[in-house]
Write a protein that holds these residues in place. Sequence first.
Motif, PDB file in Angstrom:
ATOM      1  N   LEU A  29       1.591  31.978  74.477  1.00  0.00           N
ATOM      2  CA  LEU A  29       2.414  32.835  73.629  1.00  0.00           C
ATOM      3  C   LEU A  29       1.539  33.669  72.707  1.00  0.00           C
ATOM      4  CD1 LEU A  29       5.475  33.168  73.443  1.00  0.00           C
ATOM      5  CD2 LEU A  29       5.445  31.720  71.434  1.00  0.00           C
ATOM      6  N   MET A  30       0.401  33.080  72.314  1.00  0.00           N
ATOM      7  CA  MET A  30      -0.547  33.791  71.457  1.00  0.00           C
ATOM      8  C   MET A  30      -1.050  35.043  72.165  1.00  0.00           C
ATOM      9  SD  MET A  30      -3.425  31.481  69.829  1.00  0.00           S
ATOM     10  CE  MET A  30      -5.015  32.186  69.517  1.00  0.00           C
ATOM     11  N   ALA A  31      -1.171  34.957  73.491  1.00  0.00           N
ATOM     12  CA  ALA A  31      -1.599  36.124  74.257  1.00  0.00           C
ATOM     13  C   ALA A  31      -0.394  36.922  74.747  1.00  0.00           C
ATOM     14  CB  ALA A  31      -2.455  35.685  75.443  1.00  0.00           C
ATOM     15  N   GLY A  32       0.783  36.663  74.174  1.00  0.00           N
ATOM     16  CA  GLY A  32       1.957  37.452  74.497  1.00  0.00           C
ATOM     17  C   GLY A  32       2.674  37.022  75.759  1.00  0.00           C
ATOM     18  N   GLN A  33       2.334  35.858  76.304  1.00  0.00           N
ATOM     19  CA  GLN A  33       2.948  35.426  77.554  1.00  0.00           C
ATOM     20  C   GLN A  33       3.924  34.295  77.290  1.00  0.00           C
ATOM     21  OE1 GLN A  33       1.949  37.245  80.313  1.00  0.00           O
ATOM     22  NE2 GLN A  33       0.978  38.317  78.614  1.00  0.00           N
ATOM     23  N   LEU A  34       5.194  34.514  77.605  1.00  0.00           N
ATOM     24  CA  LEU A  34       6.174  33.437  77.456  1.00  0.00           C
ATOM     25  C   LEU A  34       6.136  32.593  78.724  1.00  0.00           C
ATOM     26  CD1 LEU A  34       8.433  31.987  76.051  1.00  0.00           C
ATOM     27  CD2 LEU A  34      10.019  33.640  76.951  1.00  0.00           C
ATOM     28  N   SER A  35       5.298  31.553  78.714  1.00  0.00           N
ATOM     29  CA  SER A  35       5.186  30.678  79.880  1.00  0.00           C
ATOM     30  C   SER A  35       5.885  29.367  79.577  1.00  0.00           C
ATOM     31  CB  SER A  35       3.714  30.424  80.186  1.00  0.00           C
ATOM     32  OG  SER A  35       3.569  29.154  80.768  1.00  0.00           O
ATOM     33  N   LEU A  36       6.727  28.918  80.488  1.00  0.00           N
ATOM     34  CA  LEU A  36       7.406  27.632  80.295  1.00  0.00           C
ATOM     35  C   LEU A  36       6.843  26.596  81.260  1.00  0.00           C
ATOM     36  CD1 LEU A  36      11.069  28.880  79.837  1.00  0.00           C
ATOM     37  CD2 LEU A  36       9.429  28.270  78.099  1.00  0.00           C
ATOM     38  N   ALA A  37       5.573  26.752  81.653  1.00  0.00           N
ATOM     39  CA  ALA A  37       5.005  25.867  82.671  1.00  0.00           C
ATOM     40  C   ALA A  37       4.502  24.548  82.116  1.00  0.00           C
ATOM     41  CB  ALA A  37       3.873  26.578  83.408  1.00  0.00           C
TER      42      ALA A  37
END
Lengths: 327, 354
Positions: A29-37
């Motif tokens: 998220l810090m790099a702007g990626q909403l990952s739910l992995a």
Amino acid sequence: MEGFLSTYGSAIVQMALAGVLALSLYLPLMAGQLSLASPGFYAVGGYVAALLSTRVFTGFPNGSYPILLIALEMVVAGGVSALFALIIGIPSLRLRGVYLALATIAFVEVLRVFALNQPWLGGAVGIYNIPQPFFSATRVEYLLLALPLLLVSTLFVARLERSRIGRAFVALREDELAASAMGIRPTYYKVLAFTIGAVLAGMTGALNAHILNTWNPRQGTFDLAILILAYVLVGGSRTFLGPVIGGAFLVALPEIILREVADAPGLHPAIATFLRDGRLILFGVLIAVSVFFFPYGLVTPNLFKRRRKTNVPRLEAAKAAPKVSRG
Amino acid sequence: MRLSNQSLQQYRRLWWFASRGLAAAALVLLITAILTAPSGLQNLFNGLAVGSVYAIFALGYTLIFSILRIINFTHGAIFTLGAYFTYFLTGASVGFNGLLANQRLPFGLPFPIAMIGGGLLAGLCGILIERVAFRPLRNKGADPLLTLVSSLGVAVAIVNVIQLLVGAEIYSYPRNPFGEMPAALNLGTFGGLSQRPVVIRTIQVIIFAVSMATVVLLTYFVNGTKIGKALRAVAEDATTSSLLGINTNFLISLTFFISGLIGGIAGTLVGLSVNVSGPYFGINFGLKGLAVIVLGGLGDIPGAVVGGLVIGVAEAFVPSEHVAYKEAIAFAVLFLVLLLRPQGLLGRAAVQKV
């Protein structure tokens, strides 16, 4: 205090682990990626530890499993998770916003169904009788492992935030195009953030496999993914402390805080019953309410900063809302 | 060597024809395979029935996404609520657990009316949820990601309220809800096209018919009425349309109502086909619905329908010896489609804004 620890020992350990899981989602998220992995890697880590401790490092009587071996399992689990993260991350991090979130959820679900159908992973029952290093029912001794994991990962992320890499992450979050024009390779840094997050989730899974004594496909699911997202956003997604505090708080809320409140003397019995049976209702309502009252999370970057007189308008507060690139 | 503009255009045109040709060839192959497989037609019909419910369930997500650009995590809970409302409106009683144990409504409605009533009540819940979890944050101008979390909180609360009130047991709808009808239709072998006789359950026909009627009505509503036009205007640009005198908040409430209505009907239909398996009934479905809308392309009615039918049919074609992997099909397909076509099957590539 003694009674408190013996009652809530496992909840306290889970508070620490929730903090690490929240950090694992916070990094992408810090790099702007909403990952739910994260639950996927958490499940992978748990299975690695469960397999290693029941098939490879056998022969230790129950209660005397060496702590060092657990640490070794955590390292291996982190490595395997990192490998998975590279395989999944490189193709899927081209996606943005909701699409990336859904692709990572797809990974979690496929992994869950795979584990459900593999006899060597125990199928629906999972792997049980994972050896214990301590003789105790409350599992509070596991703090000896969970707290160092939490502290090390928190310090690591805290240092990372202030390093060149962390600033590259933030630059990508704020504006990917501008960042890449400044010579920051988007794919490299996104995969890096994703992989570090995966390592943290994998190590947490490895430790939790020992704590829970059993590991099955229900451990890493979609529900957990959105719960971890709630940890991060309720805690605050702009500084490393936010996820840690959010995780600890949201685990403590239904398991410790609401239980203690329900036991408070002088409470009307009907209210006490509702507090006990309706804990999860209140939990849901409080998540919804907290987002309204603390839109930037409980912990914001300027919470601890002294107010300085500057003539630069303070943009941080205005920008403190989490921002995910979507396209 | 630099490609000249003209040859670049030629390559593009060539690629356009080649990709369309490949897609068409693949489609023809797929259809032949479906028709010639031993129980191909049977699987196809089963898949269409399931897929049509996926489609209308996903339409609820799509409507809200197209207007607010957020995913409404309460949709799975609304789906569950709709199924329960229908159950109680038919006059059936609550089970032995929960605060409302053994209670029942003083009246019982015929099933089709109860289904619509359940849908309407679910729609009202949708409006309420919008008021409680979405509008306050929207008025504050909060990030859409926060709305996602607040809707998640409301979903957790709803599921647990259901559990507290009516317990976690399985509820089944009355048998033969639409009067005396044969349990299944035998369609024969389609003049030898299929090797085995094709049998369709009556329930499947009803599910497909109700779903498709919902899709047609919704499409007419959005594309053929004045209020649908206003809805599309809000989806295009909420600020501008409110400046032009469109009551944005009313239309958003309306969207939540419609989304809840069709979500509730979808819940009832699934409950009809299997049963209502407890408060977490809608959660798994919610996840699959997400796969469906992304597969078809977000915020697009035909996309949701195609996505739903594709996933339903793909699941039906999982061989019975691998049936355990059926649950993963939707996500495996989703993952592959996202890697090849990040904008979804029917979606258009978003123009990168600088």
